[in-house]
Motif scaffolding. Structure first.
Motif, PDB file in Angstrom:
ATOM      1  N   LEU A  99      -3.594   1.081  -5.079  1.00 62.13           N
ATOM      2  CA  LEU A  99      -3.180   0.469  -3.732  1.00 62.13           C
ATOM      3  C   LEU A  99      -3.607  -0.981  -3.315  1.00 62.13           C
ATOM      4  CD1 LEU A  99      -3.800   3.544  -1.224  1.00 62.13           C
ATOM      5  CD2 LEU A  99      -1.671   2.364  -1.814  1.00 62.13           C
ATOM      6  N   PHE A 100      -4.869  -1.359  -4.146  1.00 58.66           N
ATOM      7  CA  PHE A 100      -5.396  -2.572  -3.788  1.00 58.66           C
ATOM      8  C   PHE A 100      -5.427  -3.286  -5.242  1.00 58.66           C
ATOM      9  CE2 PHE A 100      -6.924  -0.003  -0.321  1.00 58.66           C
ATOM     10  CZ  PHE A 100      -6.204  -0.808   0.899  1.00 58.66           C
TER      11      PHE A 100
ATOM     12  N   ILE B  24       0.057   2.053   3.551  1.00 54.65           N
ATOM     13  CA  ILE B  24       1.558   2.104   3.090  1.00 54.65           C
ATOM     14  C   ILE B  24       2.327   1.377   3.992  1.00 54.65           C
ATOM     15  CG2 ILE B  24       3.449   3.999   3.364  1.00 54.65           C
ATOM     16  CD1 ILE B  24       1.342   6.153   2.735  1.00 54.65           C
ATOM     17  N   ILE B  25       2.200   1.161   5.217  1.00 56.20           N
ATOM     18  CA  ILE B  25       2.951   0.170   6.132  1.00 56.20           C
ATOM     19  C   ILE B  25       2.646  -1.087   5.702  1.00 56.20           C
ATOM     20  CG2 ILE B  25       3.271  -0.828   8.217  1.00 56.20           C
ATOM     21  CD1 ILE B  25       2.632   2.503   9.216  1.00 56.20           C
ATOM     22  N   TYR B  26       1.447  -1.507   5.528  1.00 57.64           N
ATOM     23  CA  TYR B  26       1.147  -2.763   5.083  1.00 57.64           C
ATOM     24  C   TYR B  26       1.648  -3.543   3.744  1.00 57.64           C
ATOM     25  CZ  TYR B  26      -1.892  -6.839   3.552  1.00 57.64           C
ATOM     26  OH  TYR B  26      -2.323  -7.949   3.149  1.00 57.64           O
ATOM     27  N   LEU B  27       1.631  -2.291   2.718  1.00 57.97           N
ATOM     28  CA  LEU B  27       1.886  -2.596   1.510  1.00 57.97           C
ATOM     29  C   LEU B  27       3.788  -2.701   1.547  1.00 57.97           C
ATOM     30  CD1 LEU B  27       0.010  -0.358  -0.859  1.00 57.97           C
ATOM     31  CD2 LEU B  27      -0.218  -2.552  -0.789  1.00 57.97           C
ATOM     32  N   LEU B  28       4.225  -1.886   1.981  1.00 52.05           N
ATOM     33  CA  LEU B  28       5.784  -1.937   2.174  1.00 52.05           C
ATOM     34  C   LEU B  28       6.330  -3.355   2.921  1.00 52.05           C
ATOM     35  CD1 LEU B  28       7.002   1.750   3.281  1.00 52.05           C
ATOM     36  CD2 LEU B  28       7.338   0.646   1.088  1.00 52.05           C
ATOM     37  N   LYS B  29       5.413  -3.735   3.786  1.00 53.64           N
ATOM     38  CA  LYS B  29       5.895  -4.947   4.785  1.00 53.64           C
ATOM     39  C   LYS B  29       5.564  -6.277   4.102  1.00 53.64           C
ATOM     40  CE  LYS B  29       4.514  -6.518   9.043  1.00 53.64           C
ATOM     41  NZ  LYS B  29       3.841  -6.678  10.018  1.00 53.64           N
ATOM     42  N   THR B  30       4.315  -6.157   3.159  1.00 51.74           N
ATOM     43  CA  THR B  30       3.936  -7.425   2.585  1.00 51.74           C
ATOM     44  C   THR B  30       4.538  -7.664   1.492  1.00 51.74           C
ATOM     45  OG1 THR B  30       1.828  -6.705   3.670  1.00 51.74           O
ATOM     46  CG2 THR B  30       1.840  -8.531   2.170  1.00 51.74           C
ATOM     47  N   ASN B  36      15.391  -7.654   0.378  1.00 54.98           N
ATOM     48  CA  ASN B  36      15.516  -6.144   0.296  1.00 54.98           C
ATOM     49  C   ASN B  36      14.786  -5.418   1.635  1.00 54.98           C
ATOM     50  OD1 ASN B  36      15.542  -3.520  -0.180  1.00 54.98           O
ATOM     51  ND2 ASN B  36      14.845  -3.870  -2.522  1.00 54.98           N
ATOM     52  N   ASP B  37      15.811  -4.781   2.268  1.00 54.87           N
ATOM     53  CA  ASP B  37      15.231  -4.154   3.653  1.00 54.87           C
ATOM     54  C   ASP B  37      15.060  -2.712   3.531  1.00 54.87           C
ATOM     55  OD1 ASP B  37      17.787  -3.609   3.464  1.00 54.87           O
ATOM     56  OD2 ASP B  37      17.971  -4.309   5.717  1.00 54.87           O
ATOM     57  N   ARG B  38      15.071  -2.257   2.144  1.00 54.56           N
ATOM     58  CA  ARG B  38      14.989  -0.646   2.219  1.00 54.56           C
ATOM     59  C   ARG B  38      13.445  -0.258   2.442  1.00 54.56           C
ATOM     60  NH1 ARG B  38      16.971   1.331  -3.331  1.00 54.56           N
ATOM     61  NH2 ARG B  38      18.817   0.201  -2.932  1.00 54.56           N
ATOM     62  N   SER B  39      12.208  -1.154   2.431  1.00 56.24           N
ATOM     63  CA  SER B  39      11.165  -0.656   2.929  1.00 56.24           C
ATOM     64  C   SER B  39      11.124  -0.248   4.278  1.00 56.24           C
ATOM     65  CB  SER B  39      10.341  -2.052   2.410  1.00 56.24           C
ATOM     66  OG  SER B  39      10.771  -3.097   3.300  1.00 56.24           O
ATOM     67  N   LYS B  40      11.991  -0.996   4.921  1.00 59.71           N
ATOM     68  CA  LYS B  40      12.019  -0.660   6.384  1.00 59.71           C
ATOM     69  C   LYS B  40      12.353   0.813   6.638  1.00 59.71           C
ATOM     70  CE  LYS B  40      13.405  -3.976   9.537  1.00 59.71           C
ATOM     71  NZ  LYS B  40      14.334  -5.033  10.092  1.00 59.71           N
ATOM     72  N   LEU B  45      10.727   6.522   7.694  1.00 61.16           N
ATOM     73  CA  LEU B  45      10.792   7.916   6.855  1.00 61.16           C
ATOM     74  C   LEU B  45       9.529   8.577   6.990  1.00 61.16           C
ATOM     75  CD1 LEU B  45      12.298  10.152   5.314  1.00 61.16           C
ATOM     76  CD2 LEU B  45      11.832   8.951   3.163  1.00 61.16           C
ATOM     77  N   PHE B  46       8.570   7.808   6.365  1.00 60.71           N
ATOM     78  CA  PHE B  46       7.114   8.184   6.150  1.00 60.71           C
ATOM     79  C   PHE B  46       6.393   8.166   7.522  1.00 60.71           C
ATOM     80  CE2 PHE B  46       2.811   6.898   6.699  1.00 60.71           C
ATOM     81  CZ  PHE B  46       2.050   7.890   5.955  1.00 60.71           C
TER      82      PHE B  46
END
Lengths: 170, 73
Positions: A99-100, B24-30, B36-40, B45-46
């Protein structure tokens, strides 16, 4: 975040083969089904606990599902963020180790010297996925695309790009 | 006492789940690719399933008859 130059063309974004995430999802599906096999055994509990056991079991299963969902999604995020980007100038290797723990390596396409494909095992042969090993001019640096779909196509693309780039540099 | 132990335990689980969801949100966003906007979609979903499961676990938690539970020790 990966920065691309304005005139840089992204040719391919590669992730591991879907079979790998599918096999992990399959394990999670089995774990998801596990409580339903435990549920019938609640009948075996002593009579005085019968009124308590079901609400307690329901709650424990709900928490278990919540935990399983978070764990599954961490696996999905790990899969989703592990990418290789092939542009007309370079290859980017992004590895999300945990994760990090994130590693981003960059390889100039004109430095590529040798591209090896390894397809090993029954499922990789059947599902057409494997590793692509890219060696650069530097002896110590190698880039490996792990378990990617269509490895031969990627090999061809990298070789073509490096051949196209090489005369321009000389 | 038992209710208190269960409540603390339950909220620790929820807090850990909350921290993980933030990660999870942070990783997907960053780390999503710029084009690619599939992370949105993955994020929604999550978040939606996480919200449903959290609500479900809270609902079941308040249905536990704590007064009837007798510890065997």
């Amino acid at each position: 975040m990966i920065q691309f130059q304005p005139d840089e063309k992204i040719l391919m974004v590669v992730r591991r083969h879907w079979f790998l995430i599918f096999s992990k999802a399959f394990v999670f599906a089995i774990l998801l089904a596990a409580p339903f096999f435990v549920y019938p055994f609640a009948v075996l509990a002593p009579f005085e606990y019968q009124a308590i056991i079901y609400p307690l079991l329901n709650w424990m299963i709900a928490v278990y599902f919540l935990f399983l969902w978070v764990m599954f999604f961490l696996t999905v995020v790990h899969y989703y963020l592990d990418i290789w980007v092939i542009t007309d100038r370079r290859i980017l290797d992004v590895v999300q180790r945990s994760l990090f723990h994130r590693e981003v390596s960059e390889f100039a396409i004109n430095k590529v010297q040798d591209v090896t494909v390894t397809v090993k095992g029954f499922m990789p042969t059947l599902m057409h996925f494997g590793d692509v090993d890219v060696k650069t001019a530097s002896e110590t640096t190698t880039l490996v695309f792990y378990s990617i779909p269509e490895p031969y196509k990627i090999q061809d693309l990298i070789i073509q790009l490096s051949q196209r780039q090489s005369p321009q540099q000389q | 006492m038992l209710r208190l132990i269960f409540t603390i335990f339950f909220f620790i689980i929820l807090a850990v789940g909350g921290v993980f969801s933030w990660v999870i949100i942070y990783l997907l966003k960053t780390f999503a690719l710029p084009q690619n906007d599939r992370s949105k979609f993955l994020f929604y979903l999550f978040a939606s399933v996480f919200f449903i499961l959290t609500a479900l676990s809270i609902f079941f938690f308040f249905r536990i008859p704590f007064d009837k539970i007798i510890l065997p020790f």
